[in-house]
Design a protein around this motif. Structure first.
Motif, PDB file in Angstrom:
ATOM      1  N   VAL A 182      -0.656  -6.700   1.134  1.00  0.00           N
ATOM      2  CA  VAL A 182      -0.045  -6.576   2.467  1.00  0.00           C
ATOM      3  C   VAL A 182      -1.149  -6.587   3.519  1.00  0.00           C
ATOM      4  O   VAL A 182      -1.034  -7.233   4.572  1.00  0.00           O
ATOM      5  N   GLY A 183      -2.245  -5.882   3.214  1.00  0.00           N
ATOM      6  CA  GLY A 183      -3.388  -5.872   4.115  1.00  0.00           C
ATOM      7  C   GLY A 183      -3.980  -7.262   4.294  1.00  0.00           C
ATOM      8  O   GLY A 183      -4.362  -7.645   5.410  1.00  0.00           O
ATOM      9  N   THR A 184      -4.051  -8.024   3.213  1.00  0.00           N
ATOM     10  CA  THR A 184      -4.560  -9.391   3.296  1.00  0.00           C
ATOM     11  C   THR A 184      -3.656 -10.250   4.167  1.00  0.00           C
ATOM     12  O   THR A 184      -4.125 -11.045   4.992  1.00  0.00           O
ATOM     13  N   TYR A 185      -2.351 -10.112   3.988  1.00  0.00           N
ATOM     14  CA  TYR A 185      -1.384 -10.849   4.810  1.00  0.00           C
ATOM     15  C   TYR A 185      -1.620 -10.535   6.291  1.00  0.00           C
ATOM     16  O   TYR A 185      -1.631 -11.441   7.135  1.00  0.00           O
ATOM     17  N   CYS A 186      -1.809  -9.268   6.594  1.00  0.00           N
ATOM     18  CA  CYS A 186      -2.065  -8.865   7.978  1.00  0.00           C
ATOM     19  C   CYS A 186      -3.339  -9.508   8.517  1.00  0.00           C
ATOM     20  O   CYS A 186      -3.397  -9.915   9.686  1.00  0.00           O
ATOM     21  N   THR A 187      -4.355  -9.599   7.683  1.00  0.00           N
ATOM     22  CA  THR A 187      -5.623 -10.186   8.098  1.00  0.00           C
ATOM     23  C   THR A 187      -5.458 -11.651   8.478  1.00  0.00           C
ATOM     24  O   THR A 187      -6.178 -12.158   9.345  1.00  0.00           O
ATOM     25  N   LEU A 188      -4.513 -12.329   7.867  1.00  0.00           N
ATOM     26  CA  LEU A 188      -4.285 -13.746   8.161  1.00  0.00           C
ATOM     27  C   LEU A 188      -3.368 -13.962   9.365  1.00  0.00           C
ATOM     28  O   LEU A 188      -3.471 -14.986  10.039  1.00  0.00           O
ATOM     29  N   PHE A 189      -2.484 -13.010   9.652  1.00  0.00           N
ATOM     30  CA  PHE A 189      -1.506 -13.210  10.710  1.00  0.00           C
ATOM     31  C   PHE A 189      -1.770 -12.403  11.979  1.00  0.00           C
ATOM     32  O   PHE A 189      -1.391 -12.834  13.071  1.00  0.00           O
TER      33      PHE A 189
END
Length: 425
Positions: A182-189
């Protein structure tokens, strides 16, 4: 003759329309549908069906786009990509466990089919990307749904996993997976919505930004927090450079800073200081670096992985075979042997040093080209932040299908803009 020429022109225009429609649909599929796609009735709620659908759809789209655009200029990035693909295939051929390297570990599924699909995704976006407001709106709507669900889970409200009686219930997974993903997703968006709001000041981008900030905090992923600090500073630099030509940037930036403080304070208060406690562990873990029981166990994992680095330096042990080469009973007892929790360490061990070097060369060239084109607009800064942020969090995290497909898509878009694409977002 004129009639024939007119027919050729119309045919080409029709082909372009078809390609644009296919690509726009594919962009929505990768960036909006795949992150939302879960199967609560299965034990593997997040992965198996995702990777199957991504592999099949990506292969079909690649074949169609290649058919319509039969001639592609082979550039430096293409050569690096082909070399990387060749090294991955060789690593699979000489793998310590061929079947594992083909299909990947259960719940990871990053065997050669997945890895080559990532490269196909990169190529499709690199060669065919064009901006579509409609696609962007759908992608942002997907991000809103994902953020809302994750924030609800943070406050112990889970309408899906509780009903499904899934093993992940009680944690912040949203529709992505484990909280680190989820943290990685946030980093991309998050850099995307931050940049869009800073650039335009539109209310809808501000609303999405608030939700993404809430999701970043809800994930309690420290690597994502570290990445956030980095790309937020980069966006502050963008504002400082452009403030003379656009005075409203200081107002928007101030509003964002105030919003971050308010959201953090509210969420921290509602969970009795959980966010501040989590943030303090960054310092504690760094201080206790020699302690094998360090909070996240990453130090322990890396120490166990270092000796394995020298086992197969040329081709590695084979994609997704880290669990085979880490023959350590304590690691297995603590269930810390599936991944190295550092993408670069993972790649070096399983794919080999040359593959890691080629990958880092590819990414470095893209980032350098973005930097050279930084004066062309906010979209260049956004792409730089997305990629650089991902690379920072990857030092502490692992690759996962839900976010890896988005990362390689963003990398492909960045490669296109880095070569001078003049289309403005």
């Amino acid at each position: 003759m004129r009639i024939k020429t007119s027919r050729i022109i119309k045919r080409k225009e029709a082909e372009i329309k078809i390609l644009n429609y296919i690509f726009s649909s594919y962009a929505v599929f990768i960036m909006a549908f795949i992150p939302l796609f879960i199967t609560p009735w299965r034990k593997d709620i997040f992965n198996d069906y995702r990777i199957i659908s991504v592999v099949v759809v990506s292969a079909i789209v690649f074949i169609i786009t290649f058919y319509y655009r039969r001639q592609y200029e082979i550039k430096l990035l293409d050569k690096l990509l082909l070399l990387y693909a060749a090294l991955l295939i060789l690593s699979t051929v000489f793998s310590e466990e061929m079947k594992l390297s083909l299909f990947g570990l259960p719940r990871c599924r990053e065997g050669i089919f997945s890895l080559l699909t990532y490269l196909i995704i990169f190529t499709i976006f690199y060669k065919n990307f064009h901006f579509s407001k409609k696609s962007l709106n759908i992608i942002l709507f997907s991000a809103v749904v994902i953020a809302l669900y994750g924030i609800l889970q943070y406050f112990k409200i889970d309408p899906i996993l509780n009903i499904a009686n899934n093993e992940f219930r009680g944690s912040v997974t949203s529709t992505i997976g484990q909280r680190n993903f989820v943290g990685t997703y946030c980093t991309l968006f998050t850099p995307l919505v931050l940049g869009l709001f800073i650039h335009s000041g539109k209310k809808r981008y501000f609303i999405v930004t608030m939700l993404m900030l809430g999701l970043v905090l809800s994930s309690t992923t420290r690597s994502a927090w570290i990445a956030f600090i980095f790309y937020f500073i980069i966006l502050i630099i963008y504002c400082a450079i452009n403030i003379k030509s656009n005075k409203s940037l200081i107002i928007r930036l101030s509003l964002l800073i105030a919003t971050i403080i308010l959201i953090f304070s509210f969420m921290n208060y509602k969970t009795k200081g959980m966010l501040t406690s989590r943030a303090k562990t960054v310092y504690v873990d760094a201080k206790d670096i020699d302690n094998n029981d360090s909070g996240s166990s990453r130090i322990f994992i890396w120490k166990k992985a270092i000796p394995v680095l020298f086992k197969n330096p040329l081709l590695g042990s084979g994609p997704d075979t880290y669990n085979l080469v880490l023959n350590d009973e304590e690691s297995k007892r603590r269930a810390l042997y599936f991944k190295a929790h550092n993408e670069y360490l993972q790649m070096a061990i399983t794919e080999g040093y040359p593959a890691l070097a080629v990958y880092l060369s590819l990414v470095s060239i893209i980032l350098f080209r973005l930097y050279k084109n930084r004066k062309k607009g906010i979209h260049i800064w956004i792409l730089f932040c997305c990629i650089a942020g991902y690379l920072i969090q990857a030092f502490f995290n692992i690759s996962f299908i839900s976010t890896a497909v988005i990362y390689w898509a963003v990398l492909g878009i960045a490669a296109r803009y880095g070569e001078g694409c003049n289309e403005v977002t």
